[in-house]
Design a protein around this motif. Structure first.
Motif, PDB file in Angstrom:
ATOM      1  N   ASP A 224       1.041  -1.080  -0.019  1.00 45.71           N
ATOM      2  CA  ASP A 224      -0.013  -0.032   0.085  1.00 45.71           C
ATOM      3  C   ASP A 224       0.710   1.265   0.166  1.00 45.71           C
ATOM      4  N   GLY A 225       2.014   1.265   0.868  1.00 47.73           N
ATOM      5  CA  GLY A 225       2.981   2.470   0.723  1.00 47.73           C
ATOM      6  C   GLY A 225       3.523   2.569  -0.666  1.00 47.73           C
ATOM      7  N   PHE A 226       3.852   1.386  -1.341  1.00 46.88           N
ATOM      8  CA  PHE A 226       4.345   1.542  -2.527  1.00 46.88           C
ATOM      9  C   PHE A 226       3.441   2.348  -3.530  1.00 46.88           C
ATOM     10  N   SER A 227       2.097   1.744  -3.511  1.00 48.02           N
ATOM     11  CA  SER A 227       1.160   2.507  -4.279  1.00 48.02           C
ATOM     12  C   SER A 227       0.998   4.005  -3.932  1.00 48.02           C
ATOM     13  N   LEU A 228       1.146   4.531  -2.717  1.00 47.66           N
ATOM     14  CA  LEU A 228       1.091   5.781  -2.328  1.00 47.66           C
ATOM     15  C   LEU A 228       2.280   6.530  -3.162  1.00 47.66           C
ATOM     16  N   TRP A 229       3.451   5.961  -2.649  1.00 43.98           N
ATOM     17  CA  TRP A 229       4.713   6.652  -3.525  1.00 43.98           C
ATOM     18  C   TRP A 229       4.648   6.695  -4.739  1.00 43.98           C
ATOM     19  N   ALA A 230       3.916   5.718  -5.486  1.00 43.96           N
ATOM     20  CA  ALA A 230       3.944   5.964  -6.946  1.00 43.96           C
ATOM     21  C   ALA A 230       3.234   6.897  -7.624  1.00 43.96           C
ATOM     22  N   LYS A 231       2.166   7.807  -6.623  1.00 45.64           N
ATOM     23  CA  LYS A 231       1.852   9.075  -7.064  1.00 45.64           C
ATOM     24  C   LYS A 231       2.753  10.129  -7.213  1.00 45.64           C
ATOM     25  N   THR A 232       3.962  10.013  -6.647  1.00 45.11           N
ATOM     26  CA  THR A 232       5.238  10.928  -6.911  1.00 45.11           C
ATOM     27  C   THR A 232       5.355  10.783  -8.485  1.00 45.11           C
ATOM     28  N   ILE A 233       5.258   9.965  -9.279  1.00 43.03           N
ATOM     29  CA  ILE A 233       5.544   9.809 -10.539  1.00 43.03           C
ATOM     30  C   ILE A 233       4.235  10.049 -11.547  1.00 43.03           C
ATOM     31  N   THR A 234       3.070   9.788 -11.226  1.00 42.25           N
ATOM     32  CA  THR A 234       2.080   9.808 -11.876  1.00 42.25           C
ATOM     33  C   THR A 234       1.708  11.280 -11.665  1.00 42.25           C
ATOM     34  N   ARG A 235       1.762  11.846 -10.703  1.00 36.30           N
ATOM     35  CA  ARG A 235       1.361  13.293 -10.300  1.00 36.30           C
ATOM     36  C   ARG A 235      -0.214  13.232 -10.260  1.00 36.30           C
ATOM     37  N   VAL A 236      -0.798  12.269  -9.553  1.00 35.80           N
ATOM     38  CA  VAL A 236      -1.982  12.134  -9.113  1.00 35.80           C
ATOM     39  C   VAL A 236      -2.296  12.721  -7.982  1.00 35.80           C
ATOM     40  N   PRO A 237      -2.810  13.622  -7.577  1.00 32.90           N
ATOM     41  CA  PRO A 237      -2.882  14.344  -6.067  1.00 32.90           C
ATOM     42  C   PRO A 237      -3.899  13.469  -5.284  1.00 32.90           C
ATOM     43  N   VAL A 238      -3.824  13.518  -4.001  1.00 37.27           N
ATOM     44  CA  VAL A 238      -4.320  12.950  -2.956  1.00 37.27           C
ATOM     45  C   VAL A 238      -5.073  13.943  -2.081  1.00 37.27           C
ATOM     46  N   THR A 239      -6.089  13.624  -1.459  1.00 38.78           N
ATOM     47  CA  THR A 239      -6.642  14.381  -0.035  1.00 38.78           C
ATOM     48  C   THR A 239      -5.890  13.861   1.191  1.00 38.78           C
ATOM     49  N   THR A 240      -5.670  14.419   2.239  1.00 40.49           N
ATOM     50  CA  THR A 240      -5.274  14.037   3.345  1.00 40.49           C
ATOM     51  C   THR A 240      -6.337  14.669   4.633  1.00 40.49           C
ATOM     52  N   SER A 241      -6.339  13.946   5.803  1.00 44.95           N
ATOM     53  CA  SER A 241      -7.117  14.323   6.868  1.00 44.95           C
ATOM     54  C   SER A 241      -6.341  13.789   7.995  1.00 44.95           C
ATOM     55  N   PHE A 242      -6.560  14.605   9.359  1.00 42.89           N
ATOM     56  CA  PHE A 242      -6.007  14.113  10.417  1.00 42.89           C
ATOM     57  C   PHE A 242      -6.833  14.726  11.432  1.00 42.89           C
TER      58      PHE A 242
ATOM     59  N   GLY B  93      21.385  -2.194   5.361  1.00 46.27           N
ATOM     60  CA  GLY B  93      21.306  -3.272   6.073  1.00 46.27           C
ATOM     61  C   GLY B  93      19.967  -3.867   6.331  1.00 46.27           C
ATOM     62  N   SER B  94      19.633  -4.001   7.384  1.00 44.61           N
ATOM     63  CA  SER B  94      18.166  -4.811   7.831  1.00 44.61           C
ATOM     64  C   SER B  94      17.144  -3.445   8.139  1.00 44.61           C
ATOM     65  N   ASP B  95      17.614  -2.387   8.247  1.00 42.02           N
ATOM     66  CA  ASP B  95      16.752  -1.137   8.220  1.00 42.02           C
ATOM     67  C   ASP B  95      15.309  -1.328   7.538  1.00 42.02           C
ATOM     68  N   PRO B  96      14.133  -1.233   8.220  1.00 37.31           N
ATOM     69  CA  PRO B  96      13.025  -1.073   7.478  1.00 37.31           C
ATOM     70  C   PRO B  96      12.958  -0.140   6.340  1.00 37.31           C
ATOM     71  N   ALA B  97      12.312  -0.348   5.440  1.00 41.36           N
ATOM     72  CA  ALA B  97      11.908   0.598   4.150  1.00 41.36           C
ATOM     73  C   ALA B  97      10.855   1.515   4.477  1.00 41.36           C
ATOM     74  N   VAL B  98      11.226   2.827   4.697  1.00 37.44           N
ATOM     75  CA  VAL B  98      10.344   3.841   4.836  1.00 37.44           C
ATOM     76  C   VAL B  98      10.360   4.939   3.973  1.00 37.44           C
ATOM     77  N   ALA B  99       9.136   5.174   3.385  1.00 34.96           N
ATOM     78  CA  ALA B  99       9.135   6.432   2.427  1.00 34.96           C
ATOM     79  C   ALA B  99       9.082   7.821   3.089  1.00 34.96           C
ATOM     80  N   GLU B 100       9.696   8.641   2.662  1.00 36.43           N
ATOM     81  CA  GLU B 100       9.887  10.148   3.641  1.00 36.43           C
ATOM     82  C   GLU B 100       9.511  11.152   2.349  1.00 36.43           C
TER      83      GLU B 100
END
Length: 303
Positions: free
Chosen positions: A229-247, A274-281
């Motif tokens: 799911d995180g990969f799908s969200l990161w992929a929007k950096t390529i497609t330039r499809v905007p999202v909405t966010t809320s908190f 190494g063995s660090d978890p993959a985190v998208a920033e």
């Protein structure tokens, strides 16, 4: 006697008001005065400057705070250049209201008070991070000061007593496009507003004659586990499809719903060591959605 950070009090009220002061709950930092000088530029054949010239005075600076309900609503409204809707509790970024404050810095141990006037909220940042308090920063830009202010006749209201909020106990899930990404874990969610105030210097005075707001820039950041799911969200950096966010965050009495209407994400594909978890920033650019009518809004309940 000598002041420490624990005895310095910062208070505020509407610019030009004679009302009692409101105490600003701060973690650290505060507005200050910076005097800009340079040498006179004269050469007397002695290889050294003989004088110094005062060019201008800057008034402003950053105050860091831990978020609590009702404590910072005035500054949030000033950063949005708008007013809270008294019926719906809604506040929309990008207004044209020119809200200014007086800020009083009191060195209580030595009995000295410095008044700063025309203080606009040039920048505002909110940081929600897993395992931490919800924090923020107010960036002031002012037009005047009095380093010998007499506060002997002034009165001060008691500071708010609402509890400091944390991401764990007061924050809900960050939603993307109206839903929780159940297959990933969002660790940070930050929002930044920059009104890009510019100081207008005038002949005959050292401090700015005006602070003029420019284009509003609403940005932020988000980090999350790089699952499918995180990969799908990161992929929007390529497609330039905007999202909405809320908190949403709440202390059980007052709730704040933060929403962005048209968010573009950008950032590199994560390659951890190494063995660090993959985190998208990722960085976020929150643009105005003309149909929705906002780039960012906050709804406060109760209003």
């Amino acid at each position: 006697m000598q002041d420490s950070g624990s005895t310095i009090r910062i208070a505020y009220r509407e610019d030009g008001s004679t009302d009692p002061w409101e105490i600003l709950r701060r973690a650290d930092g505060g507005p200050t005065i910076t005097i800009n000088t340079e040498g006179a530029g004269e050469n007397l054949g002695r290889r050294e400057e003989t004088d110094e010239v005062r060019l201008s005075d800057e008034v402003g600076g950053d105050v860091n705070f831990n978020f609590s309900a009702q404590s910072f609503d005035d500054f949030i409204a000033a950063a949005f250049c708008n007013d809270w809707n008294p019926t719906t509790g809604e506040l929309v970024a990008g207004g044209n209201a020119d809200k200014a404050f007086e800020v009083l810095v009191s060195y209580q141990e030595i009995g000295k008070h410095v008044l700063m006037t025309g203080m606009r909220v040039s920048t505002l940042a909110l940081t929600i991070e897993a395992g931490s308090k919800i924090t923020g920063t107010i960036g002031f830009a002012g037009t005047g000061y009095d380093q010998d202010y007499d506060a002997s006749g002034d009165t001060f209201n008691t500071a708010t007593t609402t509890a400091v909020m944390s991401a764990a106990t007061n924050g809900g899930d960050v939603q993307i496009d109206g839903a929780v990404l159940a297959g990933t874990c969002i660790a940070t969610y930050g929002l930044n507003l920059d009104n890009q105030y510019e100081a207008q210097l005038c002949i005959g005075r050292a401090t700015p004659g005006r602070q003029v707001k420019g284009m509003l820039d609403v940005t932020g950041n988000i980090s999350f586990a790089f699952t499918a799911d995180g990969f799908s969200l990161w992929a929007k950096t390529i497609t330039r499809v905007p999202v909405t966010t809320s908190f949403e965050m709440s202390d059980g009495t007052t709730t704040y719903l933060l929403e962005t209407a048209k968010t573009y994400l950008s950032g590199d594909m994560p390659i951890p060591s190494g063995s660090d978890p993959a985190v998208a920033e990722l960085d976020a650019q929150h643009r105005l959605d003309v149909t929705a009518g906002y780039s960012m809004r906050i709804t406060r309940t109760p209003a």
